[in-house]
Design a protein around this motif. Sequence first.
Motif, PDB file in Angstrom:
ATOM      1  N   ARG A  43       0.838  -1.208   0.000  1.00 19.09           N
ATOM      2  CA  ARG A  43       0.000   0.000   0.000  1.00 19.09           C
ATOM      3  C   ARG A  43       0.872   1.256   0.000  1.00 19.09           C
ATOM      4  O   ARG A  43       0.582   2.214  -0.717  1.00 19.09           O
ATOM      5  N   ALA A  44       1.922   1.261   0.816  1.00 17.32           N
ATOM      6  CA  ALA A  44       2.825   2.423   0.869  1.00 17.32           C
ATOM      7  C   ALA A  44       3.496   2.628  -0.487  1.00 17.32           C
ATOM      8  O   ALA A  44       3.593   3.756  -0.980  1.00 17.32           O
ATOM      9  N   ARG A  47       0.959   4.060  -2.812  1.00 20.10           N
ATOM     10  CA  ARG A  47       0.708   5.479  -2.528  1.00 20.10           C
ATOM     11  C   ARG A  47       1.817   6.344  -3.143  1.00 20.10           C
ATOM     12  O   ARG A  47       1.552   7.389  -3.725  1.00 20.10           O
ATOM     13  N   SER A  51       1.297   8.976  -6.056  1.00 17.89           N
ATOM     14  CA  SER A  51       1.729  10.364  -5.868  1.00 17.89           C
ATOM     15  C   SER A  51       2.663  10.798  -7.000  1.00 17.89           C
ATOM     16  O   SER A  51       2.540  11.899  -7.539  1.00 17.89           O
TER      17      SER A  51
END
Length: 138
Positions: A43-44, A47, A51
């Motif tokens: 998930r990180a 993200r 971004s």
Amino acid sequence: SEKHHKGRAVLDTLERAIATDARRLAERSAELRAGEEALELERARLRITASTAASEELHLKAQRAECEDLLDKSKDLAAEELLLRRDEFSMQEEAKALERQYGTMRHLLYAYAAALLRDPAKQLPESTDRSEGRLPMD
């Protein structure tokens, strides 16, 4: 005592089964925690990727807008060039007419200068238009 022995054997079997189940549950729990950690890391990473993609998209939008502005300016310049090319001939004709007029005026100025430099004893011809200060061009 045999009952006790059988009861004890059953209890031992049940305790081993419970211990085995507890180990399996602990192993499964550890696997699930590791899976959750892996999911959180993913998930990180996603993200960060999202971004970065959003930032790149904004950059691309800015570049597209700049490109459209340059294209519009290019079209404006092309239209302006066409107008200038269209007016070029008439401007050249006007420049030639002004050059001819300059030559005529220069000739007239030389004639006036020559008339002023003549011997004062000689008179200007009677055909001179003194009211307008012009010499006849004939």
